[in-house]
Design an enzyme around this catalytic site. Structure first.
Site, PDB file in Angstrom:
ATOM      1  CD  GLU A   1      -6.150  21.253  -5.193  1.00  0.00           C
ATOM      2  OE1 GLU A   1      -6.643  20.616  -4.320  1.00  0.00           O
ATOM      3  OE2 GLU A   1      -6.010  22.574  -4.871  1.00  0.00           O
TER       4      GLU A   1
ATOM      5  CB  CYS B   1     -10.613  13.646  -3.987  1.00  0.00           C
ATOM      6  SG  CYS B   1     -11.170  15.291  -4.308  1.00  0.00           S
TER       7      CYS B   1
HETATM    8  P1  NAD Z   1      -4.368  10.150 -12.621  1.00  0.00           P
HETATM    9  O1  NAD Z   1      -3.178  10.515 -11.563  1.00  0.00           O
HETATM   10  O2  NAD Z   1      -4.042   8.793 -13.084  1.00  0.00           O
HETATM   11  O3  NAD Z   1      -4.769  10.813 -13.827  1.00  0.00           O
HETATM   12  C1  NAD Z   1      -5.075  12.447 -13.862  1.00  0.00           C
HETATM   13  C2  NAD Z   1      -4.342  12.941 -15.051  1.00  0.00           C
HETATM   14  O4  NAD Z   1      -3.035  13.185 -15.068  1.00  0.00           O
HETATM   15  C3  NAD Z   1      -5.158  12.504 -16.393  1.00  0.00           C
HETATM   16  O5  NAD Z   1      -5.413  13.631 -17.214  1.00  0.00           O
HETATM   17  C4  NAD Z   1      -3.989  11.820 -16.813  1.00  0.00           C
HETATM   18  O6  NAD Z   1      -3.922  11.373 -18.187  1.00  0.00           O
HETATM   19  C5  NAD Z   1      -2.837  12.443 -16.597  1.00  0.00           C
HETATM   20  N1  NAD Z   1      -1.366  11.882 -16.525  1.00  0.00           N
HETATM   21  C6  NAD Z   1      -1.180  10.407 -15.804  1.00  0.00           C
HETATM   22  N2  NAD Z   1       0.045  10.406 -16.191  1.00  0.00           N
HETATM   23  C7  NAD Z   1       0.717  11.651 -16.427  1.00  0.00           C
HETATM   24  C8  NAD Z   1       2.071  11.763 -16.744  1.00  0.00           C
HETATM   25  N3  NAD Z   1       3.285  11.129 -16.508  1.00  0.00           N
HETATM   26  N4  NAD Z   1       2.399  12.988 -17.296  1.00  0.00           N
HETATM   27  C9  NAD Z   1       1.200  13.970 -17.357  1.00  0.00           C
HETATM   28  N5  NAD Z   1      -0.135  13.719 -17.033  1.00  0.00           N
HETATM   29  C10 NAD Z   1      -0.162  12.510 -16.721  1.00  0.00           C
HETATM   30  O7  NAD Z   1      -5.769  10.158 -11.644  1.00  0.00           O
HETATM   31  P2  NAD Z   1      -7.161   9.823 -11.982  1.00  0.00           P
HETATM   32  O8  NAD Z   1      -7.210   8.343 -12.098  1.00  0.00           O
HETATM   33  O9  NAD Z   1      -7.614  10.475 -13.527  1.00  0.00           O
HETATM   34  O10 NAD Z   1      -8.349  10.770 -10.835  1.00  0.00           O
HETATM   35  C11 NAD Z   1      -8.431  10.142  -9.767  1.00  0.00           C
HETATM   36  C12 NAD Z   1      -7.478  10.772  -8.371  1.00  0.00           C
HETATM   37  O11 NAD Z   1      -7.726  12.145  -8.672  1.00  0.00           O
HETATM   38  C13 NAD Z   1      -7.955  10.210  -7.253  1.00  0.00           C
HETATM   39  O12 NAD Z   1      -6.747   9.700  -6.225  1.00  0.00           O
HETATM   40  C14 NAD Z   1      -8.716  11.283  -6.578  1.00  0.00           C
HETATM   41  O13 NAD Z   1      -8.529  11.452  -5.404  1.00  0.00           O
HETATM   42  C15 NAD Z   1      -7.989  12.487  -7.312  1.00  0.00           C
HETATM   43  N6  NAD Z   1      -8.651  13.597  -7.270  1.00  0.00           N
HETATM   44  C16 NAD Z   1      -8.243  14.493  -6.404  1.00  0.00           C
HETATM   45  C17 NAD Z   1      -9.277  15.920  -6.181  1.00  0.00           C
HETATM   46  C18 NAD Z   1      -8.686  17.128  -5.321  1.00  0.00           C
HETATM   47  O14 NAD Z   1      -9.264  17.999  -5.501  1.00  0.00           O
HETATM   48  N7  NAD Z   1      -7.665  16.728  -4.503  1.00  0.00           N
HETATM   49  C19 NAD Z   1     -10.110  15.857  -7.127  1.00  0.00           C
HETATM   50  C20 NAD Z   1     -10.631  14.909  -7.900  1.00  0.00           C
HETATM   51  C21 NAD Z   1      -9.799  13.855  -7.808  1.00  0.00           C
END
Ligand code: NAD
Length: 524
Positions: free
Chosen positions: A237, A271
């Site tokens: 997502e 998002c």
């Molecule tokens: P992010 O991708 O930086 O982090 C998300 C999660 O992934 C965090 O818990 C982080 O610790 C973990 N993570 C990061 N690198 C990792 C790795 N190498 N291995 C395992 N885990 C890892 O995202 P963010 O900045 O926390 O959130 C914002 C993003 O989320 C935006 O792009 C937004 O559009 C998206 N989002 C999407 C939805 C949806 O339903 N489509 C909903 C909410 C947010």
């Protein structure tokens, strides 16, 4: 609830910069113990009836109802949200999802009878809807309560044990500690493991049966690679750059209010928030000044806010410091490329309190109109025709969500169908997400898989296909021995049944001897 933590990551309040607490990454031994506990719990969950699982999930609802105010305080302290944003999209939504899933889960998770073709008439076909095992949920910081609870409870209802790794920006650790101590929710069925990226990676390396990831496109790609190496299924997502399309027959008041909310709620950290606005030329000169005048009246977050009040602000703080930098970069890029600032903009560099910001004269070369900003900004562009706006809206690597606004609902629906995205609203925005019966997800760079609705629940299941036969004939016609006589009969049956016009006489003449072979012939 078992919250484990061990490398200090500071968690801060974005409203005033106070450090709230620190979390550590768990060790490898701790992660192994988490999985051991999950697998032990999973056996128990699988043995529970759906009614027993629902009774557990009711404990989450009761907890939310009892501790609503405390939950909101915890969310606001780590995210800086406006109180109503935290309430509507996190707390209220969780109760609504639970209510819907209590009805949806028993139906969706029942074994299914599946029809079969005439050639298998003596057999039964079934689909067993079974748990996958242990599901790993990895979540972002923009809805830290909802994003943890909702996939976890869906995974639980489907019979899985769930391990959740919340964002290190908003881990809500004290809240989860309180939840597990006071909700009475089944031990080890859901475990929240706080830590950074490395913890997320270490949790994947332990081979969960599925990963459900919500976050950015960049991280989604990395996780998919990691999962591909271990052949772990993953739902993604991811991000979006949602367009809203305004045709010139709209009611200006309703539409401006809807656009304002769709763009600035949760300070644009959605998002599916509106980031691009296409306005038809016939209404442009009336609509845009009206929208800007309304937007200027919105109250922006500030460090001295009384966060206990629902009127403390309309547009909350930007949660993550790195997101403040991205929003500023997009605003500076828009100004440098000739966009006209109509309201808002950078007031104080580095501040988490960014006012709602609207630009016109934008085009797709600007970051503000093409890359995910994830902040309270709106890039306005003018269009002439339906064909032109469909092309513009689809000119994006993202395909998460969109909205179409017109009194002509038929046109709205036609355009909704032409948009390359996973979700669309006509004369509203994001409200599809308020319906838990509707699956949610993206196309293109916005993700893979569907969450919520029946499809979303089944995504946490092993759909086991089963064919049940009797200890009947000695052999089936297509089993060994392969003989010319059987082959001829099989071919004749195919031509009689599937030929252009069905020949029942020829079919019966060939299927009966074929059928009787099974009773006479043995494999020698
Ligand atoms: P992010 O991708 O930086 O982090 C998300 C999660 O992934 C965090 O818990 C982080 O610790 C973990 N993570 C990061 N690198 C990792 C790795 N190498 N291995 C395992 N885990 C890892 O995202 P963010 O900045 O926390 O959130 C914002 C993003 O989320 C935006 O792009 C937004 O559009 C998206 N989002 C999407 C939805 C949806 O339903 N489509 C909903 C909410 C947010």
């Amino acid at each position: 609830m078992d919250v484990l933590s061990s490398t200090a990551i500071k968690v801060s309040n974005p409203i005033n910069g106070t450090i709230l607490y620190e979390i550590d990454d768990p060790s490898q031994e701790q992660i192994k113990a988490i999985y051991d506990r999950a697998r032990a719990a999973q056996a128990k969950i699988q043995a529970m009836s759906i009614e027993q699982r629902i009774a557990e999930v009711d404990k989450i609802r009761d907890y939310v109802i009892q501790y609503e105010s405390m939950i909101l305080d915890a969310i606001i302290a780590e995210t800086g949200k406006a109180r109503t944003d935290a309430f509507a999209a996190e707390v209220f939504e969780v109760t609504d999802v639970i209510d819907v899933y209590k009805k949806l889960a028993p139906k969706t998770l029942k074994d299914r009878k599946v029809p079969q073709p005439i050639f298998l008439i003596e057999k039964k076909s079934r689909q067993f809807i079974e748990p996958l095992g242990t599901v790993l949920v990895i979540t972002p910081w923009n809805f830290p309560f909802y994003q943890v609870i909702v996939p976890s409870l869906m995974s639980f209802l489907a019979g899985n044990a769930t391990i959740v790794k919340p964002s290190e920006v908003t881990p809500l650790k004290p809240l989860w500690d309180h939840f597990f101590a006071h909700s009475g929710f089944m031990k080890d069925a859901i475990q929240v493991v706080t830590g950074g990226k490395e913890t997320g990676a270490n949790l994947i390396a332990m081979r969960p049966d599925k990963v459900h990831f919500t976050g950015s496109v960049g991280t989604g790609r990395k996780l998919m690679e990691a999962c591909a190496k271990l052949l772990i299924p993953i739902d993604l997502e991811l991000g979006g750059k949602d367009p809203a399309i305004i045709f010139d027959d709209v009611d200006i008041d309703r539409t401006a209010n809807g656009i304002m909310w769709g763009a600035f709620t949760n300070a644009g950290q959605n998002c599916t928030g509106i980031e691009r606005l296409y306005v038809q030329e016939g209404i442009y000169d009336q609509f845009v000044p009206y929208l800007v005048e309304r937007t200027k009246r919105l109250r922006t977050s500030h460090p001295g806010r009384d966060t206990s009040s629902a009127e403390d602000c309309d547009v909350g703080a930007v949660t993550a410091p790195f997101q403040v930098r991205i929003i500023e970069e997009h605003i500076e890029d828009a100004l440098a490329k000739g966009a006209k600032l109509l309201c808002g903009g950078i007031q104080e560099k580095g501040s988490h309190h960014i006012p709602p910001t609207i630009f016109e004269n934008c085009d797709h070369t600007m970051k503000i109109a093409s890359e995910e900003t994830f902040g309270p900004t709106l890039a306005i562009m003018k269009f002439k025709t339906e064909e032109e706006v469909i092309r513009l809206a689809n000119d994006s690597p993202y395909g998460l969500s969109a909205s179409v606004w017109s009194k002509d609902v038929e046109r709205g629906t036609r355009v909704a169908r032409a948009l390359k995205c996973g979700n669309v609203c006509v004369n509203n925005h994001m409200m599809n997400e308020a319906n838990p019966y509707l699956p949610f997800g993206g196309v293109k760079d916005s993700g893979i898989g569907r969450f919520k609705g029946e499809d979303g629940l089944l995504a946490f299941c092993n759909l086991k296909s089963v064919l049940i036969d009797k200890q009947g004939k000695l052999i089936e016609p297509q089993w060994y021995p392969y003989t010319n006589s059987k082959y001829k009969l099989l071919s004749a049956v195919m031509h009689a049944w599937f030929g252009k016009s069905r020949n029942y006489v020829k079919f019966v003449k060939n299927v009966l001897p074929l059928d009787s072979i099974g009773n006479k012939e043995k494999f020698k």
